[in-house]
Design an enzyme around this catalytic site. Structure first.
Site: not given
Ligand code: PAF
Length: 300
Positions: A53, A57, A81, A168-170, A173, A206-207
């Site tokens: 985190l 987050h 994933q 919003q970064k993802d 998704q 996180s990366r």
């Molecule tokens: O964004 C993430 O960290 C992941 O893709 C999620 C939404 C927790 C699903 O594993």
């Protein structure tokens, strides 16, 4: 803790559990018992994560705390994933530090299932949102969004939140999951929360811990390129080709290891657009060393 006890304990706005012994729940059965015990009246905000985190987050947690009685965070590095050549095994898992951050932020419970019980050996049900998963990360990471949709649908079913929060970064998704919520008539609101950035403009991820100091400083080109293009768009430049060329020249100047994509897509279906007069997204995915970073800006 039932609703009355919870309200007596609760000291004002935000995540009312601050200071209270946060629960760490490992199984679906235990979560359901805990949730039932809270009673039906409390509103639940949900922040699904894979742990490691950071302030991005925690902004989701904070946003949830302002709108809900309690916040639940899930921490689960979802094997479904990750592609076979991706970083599943080395993905950071600092569970103690994550728990501390959640506790300090007033999170009521962390749901942290173990993979073998969460996905038993005969698990075979998957969820897909075909269409917007064809572009951007969906094109570069086959099966990624099927894994995300499957785990998130399962988590929604377990946690049963009133609202769920995604960064919003993802953006791909978040927009795919918003469509999943709508298409399956799930009874929850999905909120997209603005990306948190370092002072250099680098989007928190996180990366980022994988980056060397040199890679980290070169990677600031992503946000510079995106914001330069967004500024041009605001001044009236609507040609996707021109805006992509602007981002490319900024990013290429930072000697990236590989550019995966530099794209301009429509917010409606995430398909590449030529003219950006409707709500759109400028999105990039670039490798520095072995680390693949993504970032985007919204044009609307
Ligand atoms: O964004 C993430 O960290 C992941 O893709 C999620 C939404 C927790 C699903 O594993």
């Amino acid at each position: 803790m039932g609703k009355k006890q919870f309200q007596a304990f609760r000291g004002g706005a935000g995540n009312g559990y601050a200071g209270y012994a946060m629960e760490i729940i490992k199984t679906v059965g235990d979560y359901r018992v805990w949730r039932k015990d809270l009673g039906p009246d409390l509103t639940v905000g949900f922040v699904p994560t894979m742990g490691a985190l950071h302030a991005g987050h925690m902004k989701l947690v904070e946003t949830s705390g302002r709108a809900n009685d309690i916040t639940v965070v899930s921490i689960f590095v979802n094997p479904l994933q990750f592609g076979p050549a991706e970083d599943f095994s080395r993905y950071p898992r600092p569970f103690e530090a994550d728990s501390l951050l959640c506790r300090e932020a007033g999170v009521a419970a962390i749901f942290a299932p173990e993979a073998p019980t969460f996905y038993p050996p005969d698990f075979s049900a998957y969820c897909e949102v075909p269409g917007p998963d064809r572009f951007l990360d969906g094109a570069s990471r086959p099966g990624h969004f099927r894994g995300v949709c499957t785990v998130v649908l399962k988590l929604f079913n377990i946690v049963n939140p009133d609202r769920a929060y995604f960064g919003q970064k993802d953006i791909q998704q978040a927009l795919i999951l918003r469509k999943l919520v709508r298409d399956f008539s799930l009874d929850l609101e999905l909120e997209i929360v603005e990306t948190v950035r370092e002072a250099t403009g680098l989007a928190l991820s996180s990366r980022n811990v994988y980056l060397t100091p040199d890679e980290k400083s070169r990677a600031t080109a992503l946000s510079r390129g995106l914001f330069r293009a967004k500024e041009a768009w605001t001044r009236g430049e609507k040609s996707a080709e021109t805006l992509k060329a602007m981002m490319r020249s900024e990013i290429e100047a930072s000697s990236p290891t590989r550019i995966d994509y530099i794209e301009a897509v429509s917010q409606a279906d995430l398909a590449p657009a030529e003219t950006l007069s409707k709500p759109s997204v400028l999105a990039v995915a670039v490798f520095y060393g072995k680390t693949r970073l993504i970032d985007n800006v919204l044009l609307d």
